[in-house]
Write a protein that holds these residues in place. Structure first.
Motif, PDB file in Angstrom:
ATOM      1  N   PRO A  26       0.822  -1.230   0.000  1.00 40.52           N
ATOM      2  CA  PRO A  26       0.000   0.000   0.000  1.00 40.52           C
ATOM      3  C   PRO A  26       0.846   1.266   0.000  1.00 40.52           C
ATOM      4  O   PRO A  26       0.547   2.217  -0.728  1.00 40.52           O
ATOM      5  N   ALA A  27       1.919   1.276   0.806  1.00 41.47           N
ATOM      6  CA  ALA A  27       2.773   2.462   0.852  1.00 41.47           C
ATOM      7  C   ALA A  27       3.483   2.668  -0.484  1.00 41.47           C
ATOM      8  O   ALA A  27       3.596   3.801  -0.973  1.00 41.47           O
ATOM      9  N   GLY A  28       3.951   1.600  -1.079  1.00 38.28           N
ATOM     10  CA  GLY A  28       4.625   1.719  -2.377  1.00 38.28           C
ATOM     11  C   GLY A  28       3.691   2.174  -3.467  1.00 38.28           C
ATOM     12  O   GLY A  28       4.062   2.989  -4.326  1.00 38.28           O
ATOM     13  N   ARG A  29       2.462   1.652  -3.448  1.00 38.97           N
ATOM     14  CA  ARG A  29       1.484   2.066  -4.462  1.00 38.97           C
ATOM     15  C   ARG A  29       1.132   3.536  -4.293  1.00 38.97           C
ATOM     16  O   ARG A  29       1.006   4.269  -5.283  1.00 38.97           O
ATOM     17  N   GLY A  53      13.249  19.982  -7.221  1.00 39.66           N
ATOM     18  CA  GLY A  53      13.882  19.632  -5.953  1.00 39.66           C
ATOM     19  C   GLY A  53      13.382  18.300  -5.417  1.00 39.66           C
ATOM     20  O   GLY A  53      14.175  17.472  -4.938  1.00 39.66           O
ATOM     21  N   LEU A  54      12.063  18.067  -5.515  1.00 32.50           N
ATOM     22  CA  LEU A  54      11.503  16.792  -5.055  1.00 32.50           C
ATOM     23  C   LEU A  54      12.041  15.630  -5.884  1.00 32.50           C
ATOM     24  O   LEU A  54      12.404  14.577  -5.339  1.00 32.50           O
ATOM     25  N   PHE A  55      12.102  15.811  -7.210  1.00 34.96           N
ATOM     26  CA  PHE A  55      12.611  14.750  -8.072  1.00 34.96           C
ATOM     27  C   PHE A  55      14.095  14.492  -7.812  1.00 34.96           C
ATOM     28  O   PHE A  55      14.563  13.361  -7.901  1.00 34.96           O
ATOM     29  N   THR A  56      14.849  15.555  -7.474  1.00 31.35           N
ATOM     30  CA  THR A  56      16.265  15.388  -7.176  1.00 31.35           C
ATOM     31  C   THR A  56      16.454  14.580  -5.897  1.00 31.35           C
ATOM     32  O   THR A  56      17.280  13.659  -5.840  1.00 31.35           O
ATOM     33  N   VAL A  57      15.674  14.912  -4.879  1.00 27.00           N
ATOM     34  CA  VAL A  57      15.745  14.153  -3.623  1.00 27.00           C
ATOM     35  C   VAL A  57      15.345  12.705  -3.854  1.00 27.00           C
ATOM     36  O   VAL A  57      15.978  11.770  -3.335  1.00 27.00           O
ATOM     37  N   GLU A  58      14.309  12.501  -4.655  1.00 31.96           N
ATOM     38  CA  GLU A  58      13.870  11.134  -4.958  1.00 31.96           C
ATOM     39  C   GLU A  58      14.971  10.343  -5.659  1.00 31.96           C
ATOM     40  O   GLU A  58      15.217   9.172  -5.345  1.00 31.96           O
ATOM     41  N   TYR A  59      15.641  10.990  -6.623  1.00 33.77           N
ATOM     42  CA  TYR A  59      16.703  10.304  -7.367  1.00 33.77           C
ATOM     43  C   TYR A  59      17.852   9.918  -6.436  1.00 33.77           C
ATOM     44  O   TYR A  59      18.380   8.799  -6.510  1.00 33.77           O
ATOM     45  N   ILE A  60      18.222  10.818  -5.530  1.00 36.32           N
ATOM     46  CA  ILE A  60      19.311  10.532  -4.591  1.00 36.32           C
ATOM     47  C   ILE A  60      18.924   9.380  -3.655  1.00 36.32           C
ATOM     48  O   ILE A  60      19.727   8.473  -3.380  1.00 36.32           O
ATOM     49  N   LEU A  74       1.765   6.482  -7.068  1.00 36.01           N
ATOM     50  CA  LEU A  74       0.648   7.297  -7.570  1.00 36.01           C
ATOM     51  C   LEU A  74       0.914   8.788  -7.345  1.00 36.01           C
ATOM     52  O   LEU A  74       0.623   9.620  -8.218  1.00 36.01           O
ATOM     53  N   LEU A  75       1.467   9.137  -6.162  1.00 39.54           N
ATOM     54  CA  LEU A  75       1.831  10.536  -5.913  1.00 39.54           C
ATOM     55  C   LEU A  75       2.925  10.987  -6.871  1.00 39.54           C
ATOM     56  O   LEU A  75       2.926  12.131  -7.342  1.00 39.54           O
ATOM     57  N   LEU A  76       3.839  10.086  -7.182  1.00 40.66           N
ATOM     58  CA  LEU A  76       4.904  10.409  -8.130  1.00 40.66           C
ATOM     59  C   LEU A  76       4.328  10.671  -9.520  1.00 40.66           C
ATOM     60  O   LEU A  76       4.744  11.610 -10.212  1.00 40.66           O
ATOM     61  N   ILE A  77       3.353   9.866  -9.924  1.00 39.82           N
ATOM     62  CA  ILE A  77       2.716  10.065 -11.230  1.00 39.82           C
ATOM     63  C   ILE A  77       2.017  11.422 -11.282  1.00 39.82           C
ATOM     64  O   ILE A  77       2.093  12.151 -12.281  1.00 39.82           O
TER      65      ILE A  77
END
Length: 299
Positions: free
Chosen positions: A25-28, A70-77, A32-35
């Motif tokens: 559930p957390a991964g889904r 910034g959010l995508f950069t943190v996610e990538y790291i 979805l938030l990422l999409i």
């Protein structure tokens, strides 16, 4: 391993399950938030390219864009940190796409206008196949990829022939029409030949003499004939790729795969092969040479 190291390892495993595993559930929810963030980012980039919108809401759109970057950069790291092998993720398709989705934002600090390249973030929406359990469509995409790869040599020869034809037609049209009728050079005439043979026909250049019109008519008819060639090549490649995929049916008894597309029995143990994967409907087992299927039904 100390308790602190165990806690860090557990933290990495938990975070990795959230980021890389869409079955929880957390991964889904994370995916979805990422999409949603990706779609919002793409819309912001598109809106900023409109002059009227940029004049009225340009600063706001740029702030939203930098927040998302910034959010995508943190996610990538974080993906690099929690991945089992960071180098594998960085070199993977999605790893490269994730990096390309944030790089243009930082390029704008040195190259004005580079933010338009942020539209590459739309490629990240391919994760929908994994999130929405559409993996079966990926197998069909692999069949198409195999067909294109198998047809590459034929398509290359076809394109070489077409390139030769448009060069000859362009040179002839340059000789026939010449600069007075818009064919100012051989490259310009070849451009006209490409546009005509591909049946696009922009109309920015047109022959005026009867001989030139005759050659143009021949090029148009040739264009329609040429369209059928790559279609046939790819169709044959698709049929062969599907046949190879169907031949991968594994035997239920010994597990052997790689049978012929029309095979009904395993070539190793003579066990009846499952026919449902090939025809779309399960076929009842027929009596084999040893009679095992029939005896099983009686028992």
């Amino acid at each position: 391993m100390t308790s602190g190291q165990q806690e860090r390892a557990a933290w990495r495993v938990t975070l990795a399950n959230v980021i890389y595993n869409a079955d929880t559930p957390a991964g889904r929810l994370f995916d979805l938030l990422l999409i949603v963030a990706i779609v919002l980012s793409v819309l912001v980039v598109m809106l900023e390219s409109v002059g009227e919108v940029r004049a009225g809401a340009g600063p706001l759109l740029r702030r939203i864009e930098w927040v998302l970057t910034g959010l995508f950069t943190v996610e990538y790291i974080i993906r690099l940190i929690v991945a089992r092998r960071a180098s594998h993720y960085a070199r993977s398709f999605f790893g490269i796409v994730d990096l390309l989705s944030i790089a243009p934002a930082y390029l704008t600090l040195f190259i004005p206008g580079a933010q338009a390249l942020l539209i590459v973030r739309v490629l990240r929406l391919l994760r929908l196949f994994r999130i929405l359990k559409l993996a079966r469509y990926l197998s069909e995409a692999s069949v198409l990829t195999q067909a294109l790869r198998a047809s590459l040599a034929k398509i290359t020869v076809f394109l070489a022939v077409v390139a030769t034809l448009v060069t000859v037609i362009g040179a002839l049209m340059y000789v026939i029409e010449g600069p007075p009728h818009g064919f100012t050079s051989i490259p310009t005439s070849i451009y006209w030949a490409i546009v005509t043979v591909t049946t696009v026909g922009y109309g920015d250049i047109a022959p005026k003499t009867p001989l030139g019109k005759g050659l143009a008519s021949l090029a148009m008819i040739l264009g329609y004939a040429i369209i059928a060639v790559p279609t046939g090549i790819v169709t044959v490649g698709l049929s062969q790729a599907q046949a190879r995929q169907q031949s991968d049916t594994a035997c239920d008894r010994c597990g052997l795969s790689g049978h012929a597309p029309d095979a009904r029995y395993c070539r190793r143990c003579a066990n009846p092969l499952p026919q449902g994967d090939r025809t779309g409907a399960a076929t009842p087992p027929s009596l084999g040479m040893t009679g095992e299927a029939g005896e099983g039904q009686k028992g």
